[in-house]
Design a protein around this motif. Sequence first.
Motif, short mmCIF file in Angstrom:
data_model
loop_
_atom_site.label_atom_id
_atom_site.label_comp_id
_atom_site.label_asym_id
_atom_site.label_seq_id
_atom_site.Cartn_x
_atom_site.Cartn_y
_atom_site.Cartn_z
N LEU A 129 36.10 56.60 52.03
CA LEU A 129 36.05 56.45 53.48
C LEU A 129 35.62 57.79 54.08
N SER A 163 46.55 44.50 28.43
CA SER A 163 45.98 44.37 29.77
C SER A 163 44.60 44.96 29.81
N ARG A 164 43.83 44.48 30.72
CA ARG A 164 42.46 44.94 30.88
C ARG A 164 42.43 45.89 32.06
N SER A 178 35.34 53.34 46.13
CA SER A 178 35.12 53.37 47.57
C SER A 178 35.67 54.64 48.17
N GLN A 223 37.89 60.44 52.28
CA GLN A 223 39.14 60.02 51.62
C GLN A 223 38.77 59.08 50.48
N VAL A 224 39.17 59.44 49.26
CA VAL A 224 38.88 58.58 48.12
C VAL A 224 39.86 57.42 48.13
N LEU A 225 39.35 56.21 48.22
CA LEU A 225 40.22 55.04 48.26
C LEU A 225 40.41 54.45 46.88
N PRO A 244 41.25 47.47 35.39
CA PRO A 244 40.57 46.73 36.46
C PRO A 244 39.10 47.10 36.53
N ALA A 245 38.26 46.13 36.78
CA ALA A 245 36.82 46.38 36.93
C ALA A 245 36.63 47.30 38.12
N PHE A 268 19.11 50.15 51.30
CA PHE A 268 20.44 49.71 51.72
C PHE A 268 20.86 50.37 53.02
N ALA A 300 35.48 49.52 41.25
CA ALA A 300 34.59 49.61 42.40
C ALA A 300 35.04 50.88 43.07
N LEU A 303 22.50 54.18 35.00
CA LEU A 303 22.64 54.65 36.38
C LEU A 303 23.94 54.15 36.97
N PRO A 360 41.71 63.52 47.59
CA PRO A 360 41.75 62.63 46.44
C PRO A 360 42.68 61.45 46.69
N LYS A 361 42.58 60.46 45.83
CA LYS A 361 43.41 59.27 45.99
C LYS A 361 44.87 59.60 45.73
N VAL A 362 45.11 60.42 44.72
CA VAL A 362 46.49 60.76 44.36
C VAL A 362 46.66 62.27 44.40
#
Lengths: 192, 289
Positions: free
Chosen positions: A12, A2-3, A10, A78-80, A5-6, A180, A8, A124, A39-41
Amino acid sequence: PSRPPAGATSVLAGLYGPAEVKGSRELPDRAALEVLLRPKVGLPGVMERSREQLLRGTCEAVVLGGLHPRSAITLVLQVLSDGGSLLSCCLNAACLALLDSGVPLSALFCGVTCALGADGTVILDPTTRQEQDARAILTFAIDSAERKVLAASSKGSCSVEEMQQCLAAAQRAADTIFGFYRDCVRRKYSKS
Amino acid sequence: QVWQIRLDLHLLNHDGNIIDAAGIAGIVALCHFRRPDVSVQGEEVTVYTPEERDPVPLSIHHMPICVSFAFFHQGTYLLVDPSEREERVMDGLLVIAMNKHREICTIQSSGGIMLITDQVLRCSKITAVKVAEITELIQKALENDQKVRKEGGKFGFAESIPNQKITAFKMESTAVDTNKVEEQAEEIIAKAEPPSEVFSTPILHAPGTAQIGEGIENSWGDLEESEREDTVEEEGESEATAFEYQKMETEDTSTVRETEDTNEPIVLSDSEEEEVVILEPQEVPKKTR
């Protein structure tokens, strides 16, 4: 096979305040700033605490706390998802939250992460994979007024010259990020 | 040896009916999750990394979905999936968890409302309809995700955030012009001040304790007269206190008192009640770092 996941990344961000402050935390001449990073977990640990302090220092440098004495400004992050460059994502989210909520600021800031490869190449905003392969990872908080450094965090070893190079690259990248921000705010106000 | 599964639920926005939302999130997370593959041969257990073998899903027997009902006016009015405002003014709440085979997994009533069996049966019929719909939505989303992963498209949380809403903005990754960055960096270094002076080698007093620099003069002597007299009277004592103060400054072991040259215990205060005796360095338990 399995690869992974790419990535990203995010985060909140929610900002509350200036609001009522609990007795002992009250400062007579300025607002008391508090940052909570979840943290997320799992539960927040020492890493989160250390990041919270870094974020807090950065925010205190730009927030005009003197305009809201004896009040509390609370920033909850909150880390998503974490796909790399998490700290700079938190910095950007924090600044956008401050912008969005209308807290008086003296300048904006943004976070940029640089990964130093074994041969000295600078990447970067690295992904998790690039971070693992890097010799050193540096994160800078750059302010919008004079592109000065508000906070710096490093992991791994690098020479002084390399650090200065990363910093210069980060300052260039900051221009794009501030563009941005401007875009976001413009879109927000054009819809309403 | 067993696997331990941990489910963390983060509430991002509360607009009512957390139970239902959390329930759906939880069960979907468990269905979506993949654990590392394991092979057991007799006593030998091999755990494969995700790179070696594709991770396998958990064995989910069925998917219980919660549906909440809010009651008003002693059971006269019934609302399915109450919002935050409705929750605040409701009399009572009934939660029914059911799976698509119409089996009730949980039924929970809170708020102290008295319901007749008819009402409860009606609620369970409504639940069956809702659960069928929701289970279908979940299946479709899971299949979609699997398809996207196989075809190599973008997936994950960041992709699922709708792009049209005001609070979410996206920007594709852009290149940053980093030409002449090296020259800029060199300029900065050339103009920078030389690094501050390096301290001479530290003086090692005892294993685990060292002194760097001389420290500043003890300013505690500026207290009341009587105290000053005490400190001056004792032989070599002012030195000892000054020395201790320096040590506290440079070392961070604030509760440990040590003397430098003298081997006899030094009496600090001449109060009649008790004698304060400073122990010799070897006798004091050291803090290990």
